[in-house]
Write a protein that holds these residues in place. Structure first.
Motif, PDB file in Angstrom:
ATOM      1  N   HIS A   1       0.866  -1.168   0.000  1.00 34.79           N
ATOM      2  CA  HIS A   1       0.000   0.000   0.000  1.00 34.79           C
ATOM      3  C   HIS A   1       0.910   1.228   0.000  1.00 34.79           C
ATOM      4  CE1 HIS A   1      -3.461  -2.562   1.184  1.00 34.79           C
ATOM      5  NE2 HIS A   1      -2.556  -3.221   1.897  1.00 34.79           N
TER       6      HIS A   1
ATOM      7  N   CYS B   1      -4.688   5.786  -0.144  1.00 35.47           N
ATOM      8  CA  CYS B   1      -3.747   4.733  -0.491  1.00 35.47           C
ATOM      9  C   CYS B   1      -3.353   5.010  -1.935  1.00 35.47           C
ATOM     10  CB  CYS B   1      -4.383   3.356  -0.372  1.00 35.47           C
ATOM     11  SG  CYS B   1      -3.254   2.050  -0.904  1.00 35.47           S
TER      12      CYS B   1
ATOM     13  N   GLU C   1      -1.236   3.122  -3.872  1.00 35.13           N
ATOM     14  CA  GLU C   1      -0.653   1.978  -4.573  1.00 35.13           C
ATOM     15  C   GLU C   1      -1.798   1.005  -4.812  1.00 35.13           C
ATOM     16  OE1 GLU C   1       2.826   1.490  -5.327  1.00 35.13           O
ATOM     17  OE2 GLU C   1       1.854  -0.019  -6.577  1.00 35.13           O
ATOM     18  N   TYR C   2      -1.999   0.622  -6.073  1.00 35.64           N
ATOM     19  CA  TYR C   2      -3.139  -0.250  -6.382  1.00 35.64           C
ATOM     20  C   TYR C   2      -3.015  -1.552  -5.600  1.00 35.64           C
ATOM     21  CZ  TYR C   2      -6.570  -3.039  -8.682  1.00 35.64           C
ATOM     22  OH  TYR C   2      -7.649  -3.857  -8.908  1.00 35.64           O
ATOM     23  N   CYS C   3      -4.012  -1.841  -4.753  1.00 33.44           N
ATOM     24  CA  CYS C   3      -3.866  -2.958  -3.824  1.00 33.44           C
ATOM     25  C   CYS C   3      -5.061  -3.900  -3.840  1.00 33.44           C
ATOM     26  CB  CYS C   3      -3.623  -2.415  -2.412  1.00 33.44           C
ATOM     27  SG  CYS C   3      -4.903  -1.285  -1.844  1.00 33.44           S
TER      28      CYS C   3
ATOM     29  N   HIS D   1      -9.208  -0.758  -3.564  1.00 34.04           N
ATOM     30  CA  HIS D   1      -8.112   0.200  -3.385  1.00 34.04           C
ATOM     31  C   HIS D   1      -8.621   1.640  -3.309  1.00 34.04           C
ATOM     32  CE1 HIS D   1      -4.779   2.789  -4.524  1.00 34.04           C
ATOM     33  NE2 HIS D   1      -5.401   3.074  -5.635  1.00 34.04           N
TER      34      HIS D   1
ATOM     35  N   MET E   1      -9.808   2.820  -0.005  1.00 30.81           N
ATOM     36  CA  MET E   1      -8.885   2.771   1.134  1.00 30.81           C
ATOM     37  C   MET E   1      -8.428   4.186   1.470  1.00 30.81           C
ATOM     38  SD  MET E   1      -5.673   0.238   1.579  1.00 30.81           S
ATOM     39  CE  MET E   1      -4.524   0.407   2.938  1.00 30.81           C
TER      40      MET E   1
END
Ligand code: CUA
Length: 333
Positions: free
Chosen positions: A143, A178, A180-182, A186, A189
């Motif tokens: 993340h 967030c 960062e693609y998670c 995502h 988040m």
């Protein structure tokens, strides 16, 4: 100045001005360069255009001109490099007396725990004008903790700690993303950083806590039986952990490392990886037996028994200062 300029997020930390100044400098330099190139392009296209009956003139080159157009960009790039490096090192070097907050990212939420014991989900309360250091890890994928108003962004990785810090300059509520693609949620988040006036913050802090994080860590330390080997009298089968944090440690393989948060974390989860000189590889791994939050608490406890002043008994206080939190009820969401 830029608060009403919609292309910029609000400036709410001490870092924001530095980052924006560099960014504006880059915009000006690249803008002027683009302008210069287009002016030359149009001028030369007109000046050296095809004329019937006039043969093309051969230009052999000019050392003076070539040196000029090499040296000037070089100097500009060196300014950008040096300026960028100064801003970067400022961002990467947390002040020693910063308040600490442990962050655990997971799909798809932020779990935050103050050294004083307050826990929060997707929300972080901080006082204005105080340095805050975030010690972050993830319990699943990568993340990224991103607060545009603070010009703050740092990847949060599984299996290790990453650190970032800020000092908020303005009370208010700021977006936490967030970055960062998670996974599927995502985009959901998100959270907020709530910056309070010191008095409001004290009130919020006293609203409830389960006790300092280091005290939770001390309990876990006893429950897991760590204290049977890691004794404070140098008679234990494991190293004495009093005063170890931040100090150099001699390893069995001859290397020396600094006992920082990442080293302590690794010793708990993978004790064989960087074993201390003079001790047998007896310690079992606690991978899978302790949660990320429990590892954080253990690290906070080991730090707390390293921060006692000489002559003072080692105490599990949050940060060596007067503990503000009172264990009266709970504010945990
Ligand atoms: Cu977590 Cu994207």
């Amino acid at each position: 100045m830029l608060n009403n300029f919609p292309l910029w997020p609000e400036q709410a930390s001490t870092m924001a001005r530095n980052v924006d100044a560099l960014y504006i400098f880059l915009l000006i330099v690249t803008g002027m360069m683009a302008l210069l190139i287009f002016i030359c392009l149009i001028y030369f296209a007109a000046r050296f255009r095809y004329r019937a009956g006039v043969p093309a003139e051969q230009i052999e080159g000019s050392h003076a001109l070539e040196i000029t157009w090499s040296v000037i960009p070089f100097l500009i790039f060196m300014v950008i490099f040096a300026w960028g490096a100064v801003v970067y090192f400022k961002e990467r070097t947390p002040p020693a007396d910063a308040t600490e907050v442990y962050v655990v990212a997971k799909q798809w939420m932020w779990k935050l725990e103050h050294a004083e014991g307050q826990r929060e989900i997707n929300e972080l309360h901080v006082p204005v004008g105080r340095d805050v250091r975030l010690i972050m890890t993830s319990q699943d994928v990568i993340h990224s903790f991103y607060v545009p108003a603070f010009r703050l962004k740092q990847d949060v990785l599984p299996g290790r700690y990453t650190v970032e810090w800020f000092r908020a300059t303005k009370p208010g509520v700021y977006h936490l993303f967030c970055a960062e693609y998670c996974g599927t949620q995502h985009s959901g988040m998100v959270g907020s950083i709530v910056v309070l006036e010191p008095a409001q913050y004290e009130a919020w802090m006293n609203g409830g806590s389960t006790g300092p994080l280091s005290a939770t860590g001390e309990k876990i330390f006893a429950e897991l039986g760590c204290s049977t080997c890691h004794r404070s009298d140098a008679q234990g089968r494991g190293p004495n952990l009093q005063g170890v944090f931040g100090k150099p440690v001699q390893l069995a393989d001859g290397r020396t490392v600094t006992a920082d948060e990442n080293y302590l974390r690794e010793c708990i989860l993978d004790p064989g990886a960087r074993r201390v000189k003079g001790f047998q590889p007896l310690m079992p791994t606690f991978q899978g037996l302790v949660s990320e939050e429990q590892v954080n608490a253990l690290v906070a406890y080991i730090k707390s028994i390293s921060q006692a002043q000489p002559g003072e008994p080692a105490k599990a206080s949050a940060n060596g200062a007067t503990p503000k939190a009172k264990p009266n009820g709970s504010q945990v969401q």
